[in-house]
Design a protein around this motif. Structure first.
Motif: not given
Length: 81
Positions: A60-67, A70-71
């Protein structure tokens, strides 16, 4: 021994990724890139030690990260074998 330490280590490594990426100080770009690479490698090793639990927790973190930087680090962890 890893399951009890996984949440603390994962949180610390993700925080390191974020802090290195967002830090506005005079840190040279090669140093910043090396820190991001090192944190990514640590996440990959942590995933191997935890038998794939890091990948599950990061879904879930990967899909919600906008940077993007970091992605990209999270993508490398997700694609590691």
């Amino acid at each position: 021994r890893m399951p009890c330490r996984l949440p603390v280590l994962l949180k610390a490594l993700l925080r390191l990724l974020w802090d290195v990426h967002t830090e506005q100080g005079p840190t040279p770009e090669p140093v910043r890139a090396a820190l991001l690479h090192g944190a990514t490698q640590c996440l990959i090793l942590l995933d191997r030690c935890s038998q794939g639990h890091v990948k599950v927790l990061l879904e879930g973190v990967h899909s919600s990260c906008g940077e993007n930087r970091v992605r990209e680090c999270l993508r490398k962890v997700q694609e590691s074998t």
